[in-house]
Every structure is written in structure tokens, then in C-alpha cells.
Design a protein around this motif. Structure first.
Motif, PDB file in Angstrom:
ATOM      1  N   MET A   1      57.266  46.511  34.202  1.00 38.12           N
ATOM      2  CA  MET A   1      56.644  47.772  33.701  1.00 38.12           C
ATOM      3  C   MET A   1      55.861  47.364  32.381  1.00 38.12           C
ATOM      4  N   LYS A   2      56.349  46.265  31.832  1.00 39.22           N
ATOM      5  CA  LYS A   2      55.271  45.893  30.430  1.00 39.22           C
ATOM      6  C   LYS A   2      54.294  45.216  30.934  1.00 39.22           C
ATOM      7  N   ALA A   3      54.096  44.636  31.980  1.00 37.01           N
ATOM      8  CA  ALA A   3      52.929  43.800  32.273  1.00 37.01           C
ATOM      9  C   ALA A   3      51.919  44.862  32.745  1.00 37.01           C
ATOM     10  N   ILE A   4      52.573  45.878  33.747  1.00 34.61           N
ATOM     11  CA  ILE A   4      51.803  46.879  34.294  1.00 34.61           C
ATOM     12  C   ILE A   4      51.120  47.837  32.981  1.00 34.61           C
ATOM     13  N   LYS A   5      51.653  48.161  32.299  1.00 31.49           N
ATOM     14  CA  LYS A   5      51.006  48.933  31.206  1.00 31.49           C
ATOM     15  C   LYS A   5      50.034  48.086  30.291  1.00 31.49           C
ATOM     16  N   LYS A   6      50.463  46.967  30.045  1.00 29.61           N
ATOM     17  CA  LYS A   6      49.656  46.066  29.156  1.00 29.61           C
ATOM     18  C   LYS A   6      48.150  45.867  29.932  1.00 29.61           C
ATOM     19  N   ALA A   7      48.298  45.750  31.225  1.00 27.53           N
ATOM     20  CA  ALA A   7      47.316  45.430  32.241  1.00 27.53           C
ATOM     21  C   ALA A   7      46.238  46.812  32.344  1.00 27.53           C
ATOM     22  N   SER A   8      47.176  47.975  32.394  1.00 21.46           N
ATOM     23  CA  SER A   8      46.395  49.254  32.395  1.00 21.46           C
ATOM     24  C   SER A   8      45.693  49.353  31.318  1.00 21.46           C
ATOM     25  N   ARG A   9      46.373  49.166  29.916  1.00 23.25           N
ATOM     26  CA  ARG A   9      45.576  49.336  28.829  1.00 23.25           C
ATOM     27  C   ARG A   9      44.346  48.575  28.561  1.00 23.25           C
ATOM     28  N   TRP A  10      44.589  47.253  29.242  1.00 13.86           N
ATOM     29  CA  TRP A  10      43.475  46.364  28.942  1.00 13.86           C
ATOM     30  C   TRP A  10      42.248  46.862  29.589  1.00 13.86           C
ATOM     31  N   ALA A  11      42.536  47.275  31.004  1.00 12.08           N
ATOM     32  CA  ALA A  11      41.367  47.763  31.689  1.00 12.08           C
ATOM     33  C   ALA A  11      40.746  48.988  31.233  1.00 12.08           C
ATOM     34  N   ASN A  12      41.574  50.170  30.720  1.00 13.93           N
ATOM     35  CA  ASN A  12      40.898  50.967  29.971  1.00 13.93           C
ATOM     36  C   ASN A  12      39.965  50.583  28.787  1.00 13.93           C
ATOM     37  N   ASP A  13      40.457  49.432  28.083  1.00 11.12           N
ATOM     38  CA  ASP A  13      39.613  48.908  26.813  1.00 11.12           C
ATOM     39  C   ASP A  13      38.609  48.034  27.400  1.00 11.12           C
ATOM     40  N   HIS A  14      38.380  47.645  28.538  1.00  7.42           N
ATOM     41  CA  HIS A  14      37.348  46.752  28.806  1.00  7.42           C
ATOM     42  C   HIS A  14      36.945  47.365  30.247  1.00  7.42           C
ATOM     43  N   PRO A  15      36.257  48.403  30.243  1.00  6.26           N
ATOM     44  CA  PRO A  15      35.983  49.023  31.480  1.00  6.26           C
ATOM     45  C   PRO A  15      34.629  47.999  32.261  1.00  6.26           C
ATOM     46  N   GLU A  16      33.961  47.510  31.591  1.00  4.73           N
ATOM     47  CA  GLU A  16      32.686  46.638  32.483  1.00  4.73           C
ATOM     48  C   GLU A  16      33.262  45.452  33.048  1.00  4.73           C
ATOM     49  N   GLN A  17      34.178  44.638  32.256  1.00  2.81           N
ATOM     50  CA  GLN A  17      34.839  43.580  32.779  1.00  2.81           C
ATOM     51  C   GLN A  17      35.562  44.057  33.988  1.00  2.81           C
ATOM     52  N   THR A  18      36.433  44.954  33.767  1.00  3.44           N
ATOM     53  CA  THR A  18      37.396  45.535  34.823  1.00  3.44           C
ATOM     54  C   THR A  18      36.249  45.825  36.285  1.00  3.44           C
ATOM     55  N   ALA A  19      35.175  46.627  36.061  1.00  2.00           N
ATOM     56  CA  ALA A  19      34.370  46.857  37.143  1.00  2.00           C
ATOM     57  C   ALA A  19      33.598  45.565  37.775  1.00  2.00           C
ATOM     58  N   LYS A  20      33.353  44.900  37.006  1.00  2.00           N
ATOM     59  CA  LYS A  20      32.847  43.422  37.463  1.00  2.00           C
ATOM     60  C   LYS A  20      33.877  42.786  38.433  1.00  2.00           C
ATOM     61  N   TRP A  21      35.044  42.606  37.873  1.00  2.00           N
ATOM     62  CA  TRP A  21      36.235  41.961  38.405  1.00  2.00           C
ATOM     63  C   TRP A  21      36.388  42.681  40.048  1.00  2.00           C
ATOM     64  N   THR A  22      36.375  44.107  39.828  1.00  2.00           N
ATOM     65  CA  THR A  22      36.734  44.667  40.815  1.00  2.00           C
ATOM     66  C   THR A  22      35.682  44.646  42.022  1.00  2.00           C
ATOM     67  N   GLU A  23      34.403  44.663  41.507  1.00  2.00           N
ATOM     68  CA  GLU A  23      33.310  44.442  42.549  1.00  2.00           C
ATOM     69  C   GLU A  23      33.505  43.197  43.134  1.00  2.00           C
ATOM     70  N   GLU A  24      33.779  42.154  42.446  1.00  2.00           N
ATOM     71  CA  GLU A  24      33.767  40.614  43.120  1.00  2.00           C
ATOM     72  C   GLU A  24      34.901  40.820  44.099  1.00  2.00           C
ATOM     73  N   ALA A  25      36.118  41.253  43.680  1.00  2.50           N
ATOM     74  CA  ALA A  25      37.306  41.424  44.545  1.00  2.50           C
ATOM     75  C   ALA A  25      37.144  42.087  45.875  1.00  2.50           C
ATOM     76  N   ILE A  26      36.224  43.321  45.960  1.00  4.33           N
ATOM     77  CA  ILE A  26      36.227  44.222  47.034  1.00  4.33           C
ATOM     78  C   ILE A  26      34.831  44.196  47.572  1.00  4.33           C
ATOM     79  N   GLY A  27      33.672  43.526  46.971  1.00  5.89           N
ATOM     80  CA  GLY A  27      32.529  43.281  47.435  1.00  5.89           C
ATOM     81  C   GLY A  27      31.836  44.614  47.555  1.00  5.89           C
ATOM     82  N   VAL A  28      32.156  45.436  46.711  1.00  3.92           N
ATOM     83  CA  VAL A  28      31.491  46.853  46.764  1.00  3.92           C
ATOM     84  C   VAL A  28      31.110  47.176  45.425  1.00  3.92           C
ATOM     85  N   PRO A  29      29.985  47.701  45.060  1.00  2.00           N
ATOM     86  CA  PRO A  29      29.868  48.199  43.587  1.00  2.00           C
ATOM     87  C   PRO A  29      30.608  49.128  43.167  1.00  2.00           C
ATOM     88  N   VAL A  30      30.930  49.062  41.708  1.00  8.56           N
ATOM     89  CA  VAL A  30      31.891  49.972  41.266  1.00  8.56           C
ATOM     90  C   VAL A  30      31.225  50.810  40.299  1.00  8.56           C
TER      91      VAL A  30
END
Length: 90
Positions: A1-30
């Protein structure tokens, strides 16, 4: 739970990087990011809305007996409490 919440908060605080990594992982523009609750507590009223929608949409038959307490637990919420130093870094 601690790791999930830490990652979730990080994703909220860094939306551009989160989108970039997600695009790279799924191969579809976010085009939009998911927003995660900063809190670990589950809002039961929000879950009830989903159950009601499942009845209205026909995903659950009208005679289904289901309650929010059948779906969620509050057992682990205390692990996801935001640490004071994390709050200060926002």
C-alpha cells in the motif's frame, strides 16, 4: 500500500513524465492522465455510485444482493497515509 500510494502521488505530481512512460510502454499516444487520490481511504459513497450504475446499465441483475462492504476493505488504509515530508514537497 505504501509503494502504491507513493507511486500514485508521484504520477499526479509528474503528469508529463507519467504520460511519456505510459506512451512508451503501450505504444499509443497518451492524451489524458489518470488522477489518483492522494488518500488511501476508500470513499464508500463513490463505490455505491458504481454499484448503482451497474444495476442501471444491466451489468448486475435487479435481484442481485450486493453491498459496498462485499467489495472493499478498509484494513490496509492506514499504510497509505501521506507522510508529512511528502506533503511539504508538493
Amino acid at each position: 500500500m505504501k509503494a502504491i500510494k507513493k507511486a500514485s502521488r508521484w504520477a499526479n505530481d509528474h503528469p508529463e513524465q507519467t504520460a511519456k512512460w505510459t506512451e512508451e510502454a503501450i505504444g499509443v499516444p497518451v492524451l489524458a492522465n489518470h488522477w489518483y487520490s492522494r488518500e488511501a481511504a476508500i470513499d464508500e459513497a463513490g463505490i455505491e455510485v458504481w454499484i448503482d450504475g451497474a444495476f442501471r446499465g444491466g451489468a448486475l441483475p435487479p435481484d442481485t444482493k450486493i453491498a459496498v462492504s462485499d467489495i472493499i476493505t478498509h484494513e490496509f488504509e492506514h499504510y497509505g497515509v501521506e507522510e508529512p515530508e511528502t506533503i511539504a514537497l508538493r
